[in-house]
Design a protein around this motif. Structure first.
Motif, short mmCIF file in Angstrom:
data_model
loop_
_atom_site.label_atom_id
_atom_site.label_comp_id
_atom_site.label_asym_id
_atom_site.label_seq_id
_atom_site.Cartn_x
_atom_site.Cartn_y
_atom_site.Cartn_z
N GLY A 48 1.01 -1.32 -0.13
CA GLY A 48 0.02 -0.34 -0.27
C GLY A 48 0.59 1.13 -0.36
N CYS A 49 1.80 0.82 -0.65
CA CYS A 49 3.33 2.51 -0.63
C CYS A 49 2.85 3.16 -1.12
N GLU A 50 3.40 4.33 -1.83
CA GLU A 50 3.69 4.77 -2.62
C GLU A 50 5.76 5.09 -3.15
N PHE A 51 5.72 4.74 -4.48
CA PHE A 51 7.20 4.52 -4.69
C PHE A 51 8.40 5.17 -4.85
N SER A 52 8.54 5.46 -4.69
CA SER A 52 10.51 5.77 -5.29
C SER A 52 11.87 4.92 -5.18
N PRO A 53 12.61 4.85 -6.75
CA PRO A 53 14.18 4.10 -6.57
C PRO A 53 14.96 5.23 -6.11
N TRP A 54 16.34 4.07 -5.53
CA TRP A 54 17.13 5.20 -5.37
C TRP A 54 17.75 5.44 -7.17
N VAL A 55 18.44 6.00 -7.11
CA VAL A 55 19.15 6.62 -8.68
C VAL A 55 20.63 6.54 -8.33
N THR A 56 21.37 7.41 -7.35
CA THR A 56 22.44 7.92 -7.93
C THR A 56 23.32 6.76 -6.43
N ALA A 57 22.72 6.27 -6.30
CA ALA A 57 22.99 4.82 -4.94
C ALA A 57 22.92 3.89 -5.74
N PRO A 58 23.99 3.57 -4.96
CA PRO A 58 23.57 1.80 -5.48
C PRO A 58 22.57 0.95 -5.00
N HIS A 59 22.15 0.27 -6.02
CA HIS A 59 20.60 -0.55 -6.07
C HIS A 59 21.01 -1.78 -6.77
N LYS A 60 19.24 -2.32 -6.31
CA LYS A 60 19.27 -3.72 -7.37
C LYS A 60 17.85 -3.40 -7.89
N LEU A 61 18.12 -4.37 -8.76
CA LEU A 61 17.34 -4.30 -10.67
C LEU A 61 16.74 -5.80 -9.87
N SER A 62 17.18 -6.34 -9.53
CA SER A 62 16.53 -7.96 -8.90
C SER A 62 17.03 -8.38 -7.92
N LEU A 63 16.55 -9.42 -7.46
CA LEU A 63 18.04 -10.65 -6.97
C LEU A 63 18.56 -11.41 -7.60
N ALA A 64 18.68 -11.36 -8.45
CA ALA A 64 19.51 -12.30 -9.60
C ALA A 64 21.32 -11.85 -9.30
N PRO A 65 22.14 -12.40 -8.62
CA PRO A 65 23.11 -12.63 -8.29
C PRO A 65 24.10 -11.87 -8.83
N GLU A 66 24.29 -11.14 -10.42
CA GLU A 66 24.47 -10.28 -10.77
C GLU A 66 24.49 -9.11 -10.41
N GLU A 67 23.13 -8.55 -9.66
CA GLU A 67 22.48 -7.88 -9.19
C GLU A 67 23.08 -7.47 -7.97
N ASP A 68 23.64 -8.27 -7.24
CA ASP A 68 24.35 -7.91 -6.24
C ASP A 68 25.21 -7.37 -5.66
N VAL A 69 24.85 -5.81 -5.09
CA VAL A 69 26.49 -4.68 -4.72
C VAL A 69 27.34 -5.79 -4.13
N MET A 70 27.41 -6.30 -3.46
CA MET A 70 28.40 -6.96 -2.57
C MET A 70 28.47 -7.96 -2.78
N ARG A 71 27.95 -8.96 -3.15
CA ARG A 71 28.67 -10.53 -3.23
C ARG A 71 29.47 -10.60 -2.72
N ASP A 72 29.01 -11.12 -1.49
CA ASP A 72 29.49 -11.58 0.83
C ASP A 72 30.18 -13.08 -0.16
N TRP A 73 28.94 -13.46 -1.30
CA TRP A 73 29.88 -15.01 -0.94
C TRP A 73 31.07 -15.14 -1.61
N GLU A 74 31.54 -14.65 -2.15
CA GLU A 74 32.87 -14.42 -2.84
C GLU A 74 34.28 -14.71 -1.69
N PHE A 75 33.90 -13.79 -0.32
CA PHE A 75 34.70 -13.95 0.34
C PHE A 75 34.66 -14.83 1.94
N LYS A 76 35.80 -15.24 1.78
CA LYS A 76 35.73 -16.81 3.04
C LYS A 76 36.67 -15.65 4.16
#
Length: 433
Positions: A48-76
């Motif tokens: 029920g919310c109105e919505f605005s997207p991040w524009v200049t800040a980091p953001h994801k378009l989907s939950l696909a791995p290639e959209e992930d900014v941090m890619r935390d699974w690559e760090f041991k």
């Protein structure tokens, strides 16, 4: 009517509780605009919310791995991951998060700003405009505190000189890592005409409220938390993509215990762990329901037996109402929904704050903890042990009762409404239900 701006991101488990609070505010007659990743828009509008997207800040378009900014699974190394997150998301782009927030507030004025704990730039924007604000912590508390093990390794509390030395050492290491984000953090503050702060967590001290959205009976609560901080209890809404109904897929004649498997809605390289869990349940007299989540959409994950069923999604709250056990990565959302239903856990934490959430499960004797790489045989033995030992169910049910009791004592939505009823709310005394 109060106008709220909720700033958040597609961080997986943070979305359902924060949008759950937004939905409750709307049901009480208020207006909520969500500023978040485009990937959150559908869920925000469904609430029920109105919505605005991040524009200049980091953001994801989907939950696909290639959209992930941090890619935390690559760090041991968890400390290297920590530094990376500070650089690419938490502090490095905080000026961009602030700029986007100010632009939205210019076009869509709000009376109160609500910010996910990760949205430091949005918190700065609220401070600059002198708007009442609240920080939402949609998981266990992450703030370093005396007497609480440092976040990261997943340690249990330890008393005595050895415990104090361990915690002091890790807290010091953690503080040094946090400090690496301070230059970018304070540059963003300076750009807004705000004073420099000595530590990043001091930003939340500028908010009127900090709501930790978990149970104080579950978390490790410090003896003297900040005065504006309230353990407000969990918001148990399922994610919008999980659906609203569920029908057990097994024959009615099958009365074996139900085991739910949920290993993250975001990508954490969890395919092998899911397959090992399926193989373990295939050899047990249980009914297994394996939800693979939207991040693995299209993955070829199948079950070799009829009594273990793999589905893309399901509303976990409905499944847990009938379940006897859950296997989880120990994201806070899945964990706390299971405990709120009195369901014990086999925890397979994969990173982030999950090992620390698992530590709290173990400390409350509501489940056991395995490595995410645990083989099928080890998972099978853990599931059988937790199902056989009723003390784990008793531990989970004790938390269930505590969560229900606390929900009657603290109303998170009402705390947020108070911010809209005053020009500037006074800082509340910390309340731990």
């Amino acid at each position: 009517m109060t106008r709220y701006l909720l700033t958040t991101w597609e961080g997986g488990g943070c979305v359902p509780p924060e949008l759950g609070l937004a939905r409750r505010l709307i049901e009480r007659g208020h207006q909520v605009r969500v500023l978040a990743c485009p990937a959150v828009e559908q869920a925000a509008r469904a609430a029920g919310c109105e919505f605005s997207p991040w524009v200049t800040a980091p953001h994801k378009l989907s939950l696909a791995p290639e959209e992930d900014v941090m890619r935390d699974w690559e760090f041991k190394n968890i400390f290297k991951l920590f530094e990376h997150v500070l650089d690419v998301f938490l502090c490095g782009p905080s000026d961009k998060f602030a700029a986007d927030t100010l632009a939205v507030l210019d076009n869509h004025p709000a009376d109160v700003v609500l910010s996910d704990m990760m949205m430091l730039g949005a918190q700065m924007a609220a401070e600059k405009l002198k708007l009442p604000s609240a920080v939402l912590v949609p998981n266990i508390s992450m703030r370093p505190a005396k007497g609480v093990p440092a976040i990261g390794p997943g340690f249990l509390p330890m008393r005595g000189p050895v415990g104090w030395l361990r915690d002091a050492l890790l807290t010091k290491i953690g503080a040094r890592i946090w400090a690496k984000g301070l230059p970018a953090f304070n540059r963003a503050r300076a750009g807004l005409g705000l004073d420099a702060l000595p530590e990043i967590f001091a930003q939340s001290d500028r908010a009127d409220r900090v709501l930790v959205l978990t149970s104080p009976s579950f978390d490790f609560v410090p003896a003297n938390p900040p005065a504006n901080t309230v353990w407000a209890g969990p918001v148990l809404d399922d994610p919008s993509w999980a659906g609203t109904s569920w029908t057990p897929p097994w024959p009615e004649s099958n009365r074996d215990p139900i085991v739910l498997v949920g290993l993250s809605s975001t990508y954490q390289h969890q395919q092998a762990a899911i397959r090992n869990a399926i193989a373990a349940l295939a050899q047990l007299p249980v009914r297994g329901l394996v939800t693979i989540g939207p991040a693995l959409d299209g993955e070829a994950i199948v079950s070799p037996v009829d009594h273990v069923v793999v589905v893309p999604t399901a509303p976990h709250s409905q499944v847990l109402a009938q379940a006897s056990l859950a296997i989880t990565h120990c994201g806070h959302g899945t964990t706390i929904r299971a405990l709120a239903a009195g369901v014990p856990l086999v925890c397979m934490p994969m990173g982030r704050d999950q090992n620390d959430t698992a530590a709290r499960v173990v400390a409350r004797h509501a489940g056991v903890r395995l490595k995410p790489t645990a083989p099928e045989a080890k998972i099978r033995r853990a599931v059988a042990a937790v199902l056989a030992d009723r003390s784990y169910t008793a531990g989970a049910q004790a938390l269930r009762d505590a969560i229900a009791r606390e929900a009657k004592e603290v109303d998170a939505t009402a705390l947020l409404e108070q911010l809209g009823s005053n020009t500037r709310a006074t800082s509340p005394s910390s309340r731990v239900a």
